[in-house]
Design an enzyme around this catalytic site. Structure first.
Site, short mmCIF file in Angstrom:
data_model
loop_
_atom_site.label_atom_id
_atom_site.label_comp_id
_atom_site.label_asym_id
_atom_site.label_seq_id
_atom_site.Cartn_x
_atom_site.Cartn_y
_atom_site.Cartn_z
N ARG A 135 0.86 -1.18 0.00
CA ARG A 135 0.00 0.00 0.00
C ARG A 135 0.90 1.23 0.00
O ARG A 135 2.10 1.15 0.25
CB ARG A 135 -0.90 0.00 1.23
CG ARG A 135 -1.86 -1.19 1.29
CD ARG A 135 -2.84 -1.02 2.44
NE ARG A 135 -3.61 -2.23 2.66
CZ ARG A 135 -4.71 -2.53 2.00
NH1 ARG A 135 -5.14 -1.72 1.05
NH2 ARG A 135 -5.38 -3.64 2.27
N THR A 137 4.13 6.95 0.97
CA THR A 137 4.19 8.40 0.76
C THR A 137 3.54 8.82 -0.56
O THR A 137 3.42 10.00 -0.82
CB THR A 137 5.65 8.88 0.77
OG1 THR A 137 6.37 8.20 -0.27
CG2 THR A 137 6.31 8.60 2.10
N ASP A 164 17.32 8.02 2.22
CA ASP A 164 17.18 7.15 1.05
C ASP A 164 18.50 6.42 0.85
O ASP A 164 19.38 6.90 0.15
CB ASP A 164 16.82 7.99 -0.18
CG ASP A 164 16.27 7.13 -1.31
OD1 ASP A 164 16.07 5.93 -1.09
OD2 ASP A 164 16.06 7.67 -2.40
N LYS A 200 12.23 9.61 -8.32
CA LYS A 200 13.03 9.20 -7.17
C LYS A 200 14.51 9.15 -7.53
O LYS A 200 15.38 9.57 -6.75
CB LYS A 200 12.56 7.84 -6.67
CG LYS A 200 13.16 7.43 -5.34
CD LYS A 200 12.46 6.20 -4.79
CE LYS A 200 12.97 5.84 -3.41
NZ LYS A 200 12.27 4.67 -2.84
#
Length: 509
Positions: free
Chosen positions: A211, A214, A272, A304
């Site tokens: 799910r 962010t 990250d 990203k």
């Protein structure tokens, strides 16, 4: 368990408070509780809570005795704490001091940039899963490992994350395929299309997805609009045996369960880490029984991964760690300059998926082309098709309706098929204030706008994007629709929209 008082004196009656603390176990005790006084417990103290043979380490919150929240002699437990102890109403628990966590010494070792062994990673991961680490301890571990893990260490961490969870296996099947997208690209909902094509081709693809953490929607959020996704392990096995693939939520089956805990803290830190990312992805693929994994790495200024150099470095790490783990891993670098499809949010993304799979006129071509490319790569990687022929096979399976039939069969096997996603009650059109050509679309800002409108918790909330980069627009043309399920959420998102510039940038035509 180490208690400084007799267990009979440290017993309390458990109450399910119903507060969702996500992956962190939290308990609530009165400020006049005899155990708090005797043991010296205060706010934020770590306590061990035992029920029968099960125990957890939890963070303590203290409740005023005259607030009427907890009766005397009772302890409240958050949702995750209650579930981990498998309690029922009226259960008694024993509360005391937790034992010292020896694996923290390995975290300190990594702080000084010393390599960790497989056994040391296993000890850390086991203690994290058992709740023995506070968020501060987990943050220390993640920071110590951030971009400081070599290939062997990433492989060790991956193995450890797999070993503490459940695993799926597929006897008699030599090739089990999977895919993962690194993320950062709104609307990039290729997975349901790829699974349908690949399963229609006769391959095995047990896809468990997350799910949203962010983003405005994860694959599981989108699929839940169409079919049940909250499947247990046996149901997943049965669906895959019958249909060759599934599209399930992975959070209910404990595949690499520590990953969700680490991700929660990583997001809070805005950290990250490349090594953690690779271990996160590959641990879930191994736990699902995969042998061949395609990694989609979108690259763009607001994706990203923002540069080809960074993408190539990540690609090499995936390949090297995959080789250490005995996985065939094929990363592909793709275009991530703008959202894919028209929908951002569960219902809108579901509309796009259904339109592509059912070959509707006007289905988003960029989503179709991207899904066909990825499906073709998987067919070639699994040697189901010769190099250069995979995409042609994928096109045939989609155009013929075979993929559409397979998708519906998977949904029915999972518990039902809903062809009509919900529609939003409130819409607001954002119009072009000039003539020109679309120069750039900011992935991050559009994703944030969709979330502020209520996505993914409100399935019909989000954004319908009506333009692409290089499109010509005239003054007054609709650029996108902002959609919500309540007027309050729509106004909330509009406030962000009014304060934000550069969401869609133009150049003269």
């Amino acid at each position: 368990m180490e208690h400084s008082a007799d267990n009979n004196h440290n017993r309390l009656c458990a109450i399910r408070i119903g507060i969702d603390t996500y992956q962190e176990s939290v308990v609530y005790m009165r400020d006049d509780c005899h155990i708090c006084r005797a043991e010296g417990f205060g706010v934020q103290t770590r306590v061990e809570v035992q029920a029968g043979e099960s125990s957890i380490i939890a963070r303590l919150n203290v409740v005023e005795s005259d607030a009427g929240v907890l009766p005397p002699g009772h302890i409240g437990l958050s949702k995750i704490a209650w579930e981990r102890l498998a309690l029922t109403d009226g259960s008694e628990v024993v509360v005391g001091h937790p034992a010292w966590v020896n694996s923290l010494s390995y975290v300190r070792r990594k702080v000084f940039d010393r390599p960790l062994t497989s056994n040391q990673f296993h000890a850390i991961v086991r203690d994290i899963l058992k709740g023995r680490y506070t968020d501060i301890h987990i943050a220390g571990f993640l920071t110590a490992c951030s971009n400081r893990l070599d290939i062997d260490e990433i492989a060790h961490l991956t193995h450890a994350m797999v070993d503490v969870g459940s695993r799926l296996s597929w006897p008699g099947t030599d090739v089990v395929v999977d895919k993962h997208c690194i993320g950062g690209l709104p609307g990039n909902r290729t997975t349901p299309i790829v699974v349908s094509i690949v399963a229609a081709a006769g391959l095995t693809m047990p896809k468990t997805s997350s799910r949203s953490i962010t983003s405005p929607a994860g694959t599981a959020d989108t699929m839940e609009v169409i079919t049940p996704v909250d499947l247990d392990l046996e149901r997943i096995r049965r669906v895959v045996r019958e249909q060759g693939g599934c599209l399930a939520w992975g959070g209910n089956v404990r595949l690499s369960p520590v990953d969700d805990i680490l991700i929660r803290v990583e997001k809070a830190m805005d950290l990250d880490s490349q090594g953690q990312l690779v271990a996160s992805v590959l641990s879930k693929k191994i736990a699902a029984g995969s042998t061949h994994v395609l990694i989609d790495i979108p690259v763009g200024p607001t994706a990203k991964v923002r540069s080809k150099t960074a993408a190539k470095a990540l690609k090499r790490v995936f390949e090297q760690v995959g080789a250490r783990l005995g996985l065939v891993v094929q990363p592909v670098i793709t275009d991530g300059i703008q959202p894919i499809g028209r929908g951002i949010g569960p219902a809108f993304e579901a509309e796009d998926v259904l339109a592509v799979l059912s070959n509707q006129d006007g289905a988003p071509d960029d989503l179709r082309r991207r899904a066909l490319f990825l499906a073709g790569k998987i067919l070639e990687m699994a040697k189901s098709e010769a190099q250069g022929r995979g995409e042609d096979r994928a096109v045939h399976l989609l155009n013929s309706g075979a993929a559409w039939d397979k998708f519906k069969s998977i949904c029915i096997a999972q518990g039902g098929f809903r062809e009509r996603p919900p529609v939003p009650a409130y819409r607001y059109s954002v119009l072009a204030d000039r003539n020109g050509m679309v120069k750039a679309i900011d992935n991050r800002k559009l994703a944030r706008l969709a979330k502020l409108a209520g996505a993914p918790n409100a399935p019909a909330a989000g954004v319908r994007l009506l333009v692409k980069v290089d499109d010509s627009v005239s003054h007054g043309d609709c650029l996108f629709e902002l959609c919500a399920e309540t007027s309050g959420e729509l106004k909330y998102a509009q406030t962000y929209l009014e304060q934000t510039t550069g969401m869609i940038q133009f150049r003269p035509s």
